[in-house]
Design a protein around this motif. Structure first.
Motif, PDB file in Angstrom:
ATOM      1  N   GLN A  63      -4.314   4.986   1.038  1.00  0.00           N
ATOM      2  CA  GLN A  63      -4.978   6.083   1.730  1.00  0.00           C
ATOM      3  C   GLN A  63      -4.031   7.266   1.814  1.00  0.00           C
ATOM      4  N   THR A  64      -4.568   8.408   2.241  1.00  0.00           N
ATOM      5  CA  THR A  64      -3.710   9.576   2.414  1.00  0.00           C
ATOM      6  C   THR A  64      -2.862   9.464   3.672  1.00  0.00           C
ATOM      7  N   THR A  65      -3.322   8.737   4.666  1.00  0.00           N
ATOM      8  CA  THR A  65      -2.552   8.526   5.897  1.00  0.00           C
ATOM      9  C   THR A  65      -2.482   7.032   6.182  1.00  0.00           C
ATOM     10  N   LYS A  92      -6.199  11.253  -5.849  1.00  0.00           N
ATOM     11  CA  LYS A  92      -7.323  10.550  -5.222  1.00  0.00           C
ATOM     12  C   LYS A  92      -8.045   9.646  -6.214  1.00  0.00           C
ATOM     13  N   ASN A 123      -7.473   0.922  -5.587  1.00  0.00           N
ATOM     14  CA  ASN A 123      -8.167   0.190  -4.525  1.00  0.00           C
ATOM     15  C   ASN A 123      -9.284  -0.680  -5.083  1.00  0.00           C
ATOM     16  N   LYS A 128      -2.766   5.210   9.181  1.00  0.00           N
ATOM     17  CA  LYS A 128      -3.057   5.128  10.614  1.00  0.00           C
ATOM     18  C   LYS A 128      -2.930   3.715  11.175  1.00  0.00           C
ATOM     19  N   ASN A 168      -5.220  -0.915  -0.296  1.00  0.00           N
ATOM     20  CA  ASN A 168      -5.808   0.008   0.662  1.00  0.00           C
ATOM     21  C   ASN A 168      -4.961   1.287   0.689  1.00  0.00           C
ATOM     22  N   ASP A 210       0.820  -1.210   0.000  1.00  0.00           N
ATOM     23  CA  ASP A 210       0.000   0.000   0.000  1.00  0.00           C
ATOM     24  C   ASP A 210       0.858   1.267   0.000  1.00  0.00           C
ATOM     25  N   ALA A 246      -5.893   6.620  -6.727  1.00  0.00           N
ATOM     26  CA  ALA A 246      -5.942   5.761  -5.539  1.00  0.00           C
ATOM     27  C   ALA A 246      -7.250   4.962  -5.490  1.00  0.00           C
ATOM     28  N   LYS A 247      -8.373   5.613  -5.815  1.00  0.00           N
ATOM     29  CA  LYS A 247      -9.653   4.895  -5.854  1.00  0.00           C
ATOM     30  C   LYS A 247      -9.639   3.797  -6.907  1.00  0.00           C
ATOM     31  N   HIS A 275       1.153   4.029  -2.920  1.00  0.00           N
ATOM     32  CA  HIS A 275       0.884   5.419  -2.553  1.00  0.00           C
ATOM     33  C   HIS A 275       1.976   6.331  -3.113  1.00  0.00           C
ATOM     34  N   HIS A 310      -2.231  15.338  -2.336  1.00  0.00           N
ATOM     35  CA  HIS A 310      -3.351  14.389  -2.316  1.00  0.00           C
ATOM     36  C   HIS A 310      -4.615  15.007  -2.915  1.00  0.00           C
TER      37      HIS A 310
END
Length: 155
Positions: free
Chosen positions: A130-132, A115, A122, A134, A128, A89, A118-119, A93, A110
């Motif tokens: 994402q911008t972050t 975006k 995914n 977590k 997966n 991922d 990225a969509k 990214h 981003h």
């Protein structure tokens, strides 16, 4: 430790584990029509808080920031990420950043182009991106220096 993918102009200077993951992600992205720019260097990063980064060696007008560096983009991937799926991922990214910057998206990394890609990644590949990051698990806590605290005595 250094591997060059000759037909793409991509250089990978990292461990075999990360090398294999990067090659897999590059082929996955090409299968859905997202092509990584030429002259990209992938290298390991020892950072804990930044799982990956992408730096451009070009100004907006096309001039080189550092003419001695033979790469247009340098991508760093943290060696502390535990799960291979998280590494995939992060690699995807950062490659999307290189693709977006080479297409003209320089400010605000981003935004809409990134975006949408990225969509698409995914939905098509089950990644997966994402911008972050977590929920990314790393192999231990970063080593930090203990801060000295001043103690004041009042009478």
């Amino acid at each position: 430790m250094q591997q060059t993918i000759s037909q793409k102009g991509i250089t990978i200077k990292t461990s075999d584990r990360l090398k294999n993951i990067i090659v897999e992600v590059l082929s996955d992205l090409e299968s859905i029509g997202i092509v990584c720019p030429n002259k990209v260097l992938f290298k390991p990063s020892t950072a804990y808080s930044r799982y990956g980064w992408c730096k451009s060696n070009r100004f907006k007008d096309g001039r080189a920031v550092n003419p001695k560096l033979p790469y247009d983009f340098v991508i760093g991937i943290s060696v502390h990420i535990v799960n291979d799926s998280d590494v995939k991922d992060v690699v995807a990214h950062e490659i999307l950043h290189a693709v977006a910057m080479s297409a003209g998206q320089w400010e605000r990394p981003h935004q809409l182009l990134w975006k949408n890609m990225a969509k698409h990644v995914n939905a098509s590949l089950g990644y997966n991106v994402q911008t972050t990051g977590k929920n990314i698990q790393v192999d231990g806590a970063p080593k930090r220096r203990k801060r000295r605290r001043a103690v004041y005595f009042f009478r």
